[in-house]
Write a protein that holds these residues in place. Structure first.
Motif, mmCIF file in Angstrom:
data_model
loop_
_atom_site.group_PDB
_atom_site.id
_atom_site.type_symbol
_atom_site.label_atom_id
_atom_site.label_comp_id
_atom_site.label_asym_id
_atom_site.label_seq_id
_atom_site.Cartn_x
_atom_site.Cartn_y
_atom_site.Cartn_z
ATOM 1 N N GLY A 108 80.244 8.278 43.509
ATOM 2 C CA GLY A 108 80.966 9.382 42.879
ATOM 3 C C GLY A 108 80.434 10.722 43.360
ATOM 4 N N SER A 109 81.127 11.799 43.024
ATOM 5 C CA SER A 109 80.626 13.131 43.356
ATOM 6 C C SER A 109 81.131 14.094 42.293
ATOM 7 C CB SER A 109 81.129 13.555 44.737
ATOM 8 O OG SER A 109 82.544 13.551 44.754
ATOM 9 N N LEU A 110 80.507 15.243 42.230
ATOM 10 C CA LEU A 110 80.926 16.223 41.225
ATOM 11 C C LEU A 110 82.134 17.003 41.748
ATOM 12 C CD1 LEU A 110 77.494 17.604 39.992
ATOM 13 C CD2 LEU A 110 79.019 15.986 38.854
ATOM 14 N N HIS A 111 83.024 17.323 40.841
ATOM 15 C CA HIS A 111 84.202 18.123 41.170
ATOM 16 C C HIS A 111 83.734 19.485 41.721
ATOM 17 C CE1 HIS A 111 87.937 20.380 40.520
ATOM 18 N NE2 HIS A 111 88.537 19.211 40.440
ATOM 19 N N PRO A 112 84.449 20.032 42.732
ATOM 20 C CA PRO A 112 84.000 21.302 43.312
ATOM 21 C C PRO A 112 83.819 22.401 42.272
ATOM 22 C CG PRO A 112 86.203 20.680 44.093
ATOM 23 C CD PRO A 112 85.605 19.486 43.445
ATOM 24 N N ILE A 113 84.663 22.435 41.254
ATOM 25 C CA ILE A 113 84.505 23.475 40.222
ATOM 26 C C ILE A 113 83.229 23.232 39.424
ATOM 27 C CG2 ILE A 113 85.493 24.414 38.084
ATOM 28 C CD1 ILE A 113 88.207 24.175 39.315
ATOM 29 N N THR A 114 82.941 21.963 39.134
ATOM 30 C CA THR A 114 81.710 21.635 38.400
ATOM 31 C C THR A 114 80.484 22.033 39.220
ATOM 32 O OG1 THR A 114 82.897 19.749 37.503
ATOM 33 C CG2 THR A 114 80.525 19.795 37.152
ATOM 34 N N GLN A 115 80.539 21.774 40.528
ATOM 35 C CA GLN A 115 79.405 22.137 41.382
ATOM 36 C C GLN A 115 79.151 23.642 41.334
ATOM 37 O OE1 GLN A 115 79.500 20.634 45.397
ATOM 38 N NE2 GLN A 115 80.387 18.682 44.775
ATOM 39 N N LEU A 116 80.239 24.409 41.442
ATOM 40 C CA LEU A 116 80.117 25.859 41.424
ATOM 41 C C LEU A 116 79.604 26.333 40.059
ATOM 42 C CD1 LEU A 116 80.732 28.370 43.122
ATOM 43 C CD2 LEU A 116 83.040 28.361 42.178
ATOM 44 N N GLN A 117 80.176 25.758 39.001
ATOM 45 C CA GLN A 117 79.768 26.132 37.647
ATOM 46 C C GLN A 117 78.271 25.851 37.442
ATOM 47 O OE1 GLN A 117 82.175 24.459 34.470
ATOM 48 N NE2 GLN A 117 80.415 24.474 33.094
ATOM 49 N N ASN A 118 77.808 24.669 37.877
ATOM 50 C CA ASN A 118 76.387 24.330 37.731
ATOM 51 C C ASN A 118 75.498 25.346 38.443
ATOM 52 O OD1 ASN A 118 77.116 22.103 36.310
ATOM 53 N ND2 ASN A 118 76.648 20.616 37.910
ATOM 54 N N GLU A 119 75.909 25.734 39.654
ATOM 55 C CA GLU A 119 75.114 26.710 40.422
ATOM 56 C C GLU A 119 75.017 28.041 39.689
ATOM 57 O OE1 GLU A 119 76.280 27.576 44.498
ATOM 58 O OE2 GLU A 119 76.563 25.413 44.806
ATOM 59 N N ILE A 120 76.172 28.505 39.169
ATOM 60 C CA ILE A 120 76.185 29.815 38.505
ATOM 61 C C ILE A 120 75.391 29.755 37.200
ATOM 62 C CG2 ILE A 120 77.667 31.611 37.543
ATOM 63 C CD1 ILE A 120 79.825 30.803 39.506
ATOM 64 N N GLU A 121 75.506 28.625 36.495
ATOM 65 C CA GLU A 121 74.719 28.472 35.264
ATOM 66 C C GLU A 121 73.224 28.534 35.579
ATOM 67 O OE1 GLU A 121 75.737 25.064 32.926
ATOM 68 O OE2 GLU A 121 77.819 25.703 32.668
ATOM 69 N N ASP A 122 72.807 27.852 36.652
ATOM 70 C CA ASP A 122 71.390 27.873 37.033
ATOM 71 C C ASP A 122 70.929 29.294 37.321
ATOM 72 O OD1 ASP A 122 71.125 25.216 36.746
ATOM 73 O OD2 ASP A 122 71.150 24.719 38.895
ATOM 74 N N SER A 333 94.645 17.317 40.520
ATOM 75 C CA SER A 333 95.544 16.227 40.889
ATOM 76 C C SER A 333 94.930 14.861 40.631
ATOM 77 C CB SER A 333 95.892 16.333 42.369
ATOM 78 O OG SER A 333 94.705 16.164 43.135
ATOM 79 N N GLY A 334 93.588 14.810 40.588
ATOM 80 C CA GLY A 334 92.932 13.511 40.452
ATOM 81 C C GLY A 334 93.088 12.680 41.714
ATOM 82 N N ASP A 335 93.502 13.295 42.807
ATOM 83 C CA ASP A 335 93.725 12.583 44.066
ATOM 84 C C ASP A 335 92.381 12.305 44.739
ATOM 85 O OD1 ASP A 335 94.349 11.754 46.636
ATOM 86 O OD2 ASP A 335 96.125 13.045 46.763
ATOM 87 N N LEU A 336 92.047 10.996 44.877
ATOM 88 C CA LEU A 336 90.733 10.646 45.422
ATOM 89 C C LEU A 336 90.555 11.108 46.866
ATOM 90 C CD1 LEU A 336 90.078 7.111 43.921
ATOM 91 C CD2 LEU A 336 88.949 9.272 43.361
ATOM 92 N N ARG A 337 91.666 11.157 47.613
ATOM 93 C CA ARG A 337 91.549 11.615 49.012
ATOM 94 C C ARG A 337 91.023 13.053 49.061
ATOM 95 N NH1 ARG A 337 97.593 10.534 50.530
ATOM 96 N NH2 ARG A 337 97.639 11.592 48.529
ATOM 97 N N PHE A 338 91.408 13.825 48.040
ATOM 98 C CA PHE A 338 90.920 15.205 47.942
ATOM 99 C C PHE A 338 89.497 15.221 47.399
ATOM 100 C CE2 PHE A 338 90.426 18.829 44.952
ATOM 101 C CZ PHE A 338 90.399 19.859 45.879
ATOM 102 N N LEU A 339 89.293 14.518 46.287
ATOM 103 C CA LEU A 339 88.008 14.597 45.575
ATOM 104 C C LEU A 339 86.841 14.035 46.381
ATOM 105 C CD1 LEU A 339 89.240 13.628 42.020
ATOM 106 C CD2 LEU A 339 88.495 15.870 42.801
ATOM 107 N N MET A 340 87.121 13.011 47.209
ATOM 108 C CA MET A 340 86.026 12.376 47.929
ATOM 109 C C MET A 340 85.459 13.243 49.053
ATOM 110 S SD MET A 340 87.284 8.446 47.747
ATOM 111 C CE MET A 340 86.341 7.870 49.132
ATOM 112 N N GLN A 341 86.090 14.395 49.290
ATOM 113 C CA GLN A 341 85.544 15.286 50.322
ATOM 114 C C GLN A 341 84.380 16.128 49.819
ATOM 115 O OE1 GLN A 341 88.716 17.448 52.501
ATOM 116 N NE2 GLN A 341 90.110 16.241 51.240
ATOM 117 N N PHE A 342 84.123 16.068 48.497
ATOM 118 C CA PHE A 342 83.078 16.962 47.966
ATOM 119 C C PHE A 342 81.819 16.212 47.559
ATOM 120 C CE2 PHE A 342 87.211 18.825 47.317
ATOM 121 C CZ PHE A 342 87.041 20.051 47.905
#
Ligand code: DAH
Length: 342
Positions: A108-122, A333-342
């Motif tokens: 699995g991987s984190l959603h790009p928005i979650t990744q960005l949010q985590n960075e800004i929170e840190d 979209s929940g599209d795995l082809r998109f999500l798996m790139q992150f």
């Protein structure tokens, strides 16, 4: 040499030969039973043993034991060899590479928005800011009135609202968490509030009814636009991993005075002008400003003593800029082809 002696010798010879030529465990076992089994040749010879004169018994007994021992030892060895080969054969057949990844399992991987949010929170946590949360179903008072947007105010039309039948609404921005933060924690205050917001919009490549924002606010004594610029530059340099140049233009939002649109020098062309910045050299990034005295007052903070800045970051838009995503609909979209790139 008696008759029994020669029978024993013959038994030893013949059985060893049979063991040697046995081609399977079953054949081996058959020869063993014939020679050493309860009704086998050896047992029959033993029966004759009792009929011998005592002086012959001792010698024959020794021979009997030695034949028995020889046959048993040879049998055991041959049997073990069979078992060994069988095991090797089976291992060869059932060979398996346990280091291969299991089929059909994706890490699995984190959603790009979650990744960005985590960075800004840190980042903001390290600068002494609290990370606050607020409800997605809000009251009209938190979403509008307490932010200096009274019912008749034209600014209400700036945001198309999903109204609920009980008079509440789906929050149109994360700014109501400012109000909750000020009322709960009081001044001085440093907070950010990431979260999901909703607008009654026609969906297309650049508009979604549901998206993410991150609100920020700092209340203290003698906060100035210089503080605002400092924090925004720190934030943006950290997100884009390089020094950024910013500028402020006047912008109108009822909850700040003065209000600004903050632009950054285009990171693609470095200000020379390109299609991303529409040849202007600048990209509009986030609205911000100094908190309006009415907003402070409505959250029980004395504007004579305290003031502060606030900003509203479009997390969804920033993630799109950072990863070069050109269609906002992909993000939900929940599209795995998109999500798996992150
Ligand atoms: N809440 C505004 C919106 O969603 C964005 C915003 C503007 C937030 C200015 C702020 C601010 O904190 O100071 O349109």
């Amino acid at each position: 040499m008696t008759l029994l002696d020669s029978q024993l010798e013959e038994l030893r010879r013949a059985t060893l030969a049979a063991f040697a030529s046995a081609g399977s465990v079953e054949e081996l076992e058959e020869s063993r039973v014939g020679a050493l089994g309860r009704k086998g040749t050896l047992a029959q010879i033993s029966k004759e043993f009792g009929k011998l004169p005592p002086e012959d018994r001792a010698q024959l007994g020794k021979l009997l034991n030695s034949v028995k021992q020889d046959l048993e030892t040879e049998y055991e060895q041959k049997k073990r060899r069979f078992e060994q080969t069988e095991l090797t054969d089976r291992l060869a057949k059932e060979w398996l590479d346990v280091t291969l990844p299991a089929p059909g399992v994706h890490p699995g991987s984190l959603h790009p928005i979650t990744q960005l949010q985590n960075e800004i929170e840190d980042l903001f946590t390290s600068l002494g800011f609290a990370v606050l949360d607020g409800p997605e179903v809000e009251t009209e008072e938190h979403n509008f009135d307490a932010l200096n947007i009274p019912p008749s105010h034209p600014a209400r039309d700036m945001q198309d609202t999903f109204w609920l039948s009980n008079g509440h609404l789906l929050r149109t921005h994360t700014s109501p968490v400012q109000v909750r933060g000020m009322r709960k924690l009081g001044p001085p205050l440093r907070m950010i509030a990431p979260g999901r917001v909703f607008r009654n919009e026609e969906v297309d490549a650049s508009h979604e009814h549901t998206f993410y924002q991150l609100e920020g606010m700092m209340i203290d004594r003698d906060v100035s636009v210089a503080h605002l610029i400092y924090f925004m530059k720190t934030l943006l340099s950290s997100i884009f991993k390089r020094e950024v140049t910013v500028r402020l233009r006047p912008g109108y939002f009822p909850f700040v005075e003065p209000g600004f649109e903050l632009d950054i020098h285009c990171l693609i062309c470095d200000g020379a002008g390109c299609s991303v910045c529409k040849q202007s050299g600048w990209v509009e990034l986030m609205p911000c400003g100094l908190v309006h005295p009415n907003v402070l007052r409505m959250s029980n903070i004395d504007p004579e003593e305290w003031n502060g800045f606030a900003f509203g970051l479009g997390l969804t838009r920033l993630a799109m800029m950072r990863y070069g995503i050109d269609d906002v609909r992909l993000l939900q979209s929940g599209d795995l082809r998109f999500l798996m790139q992150f």
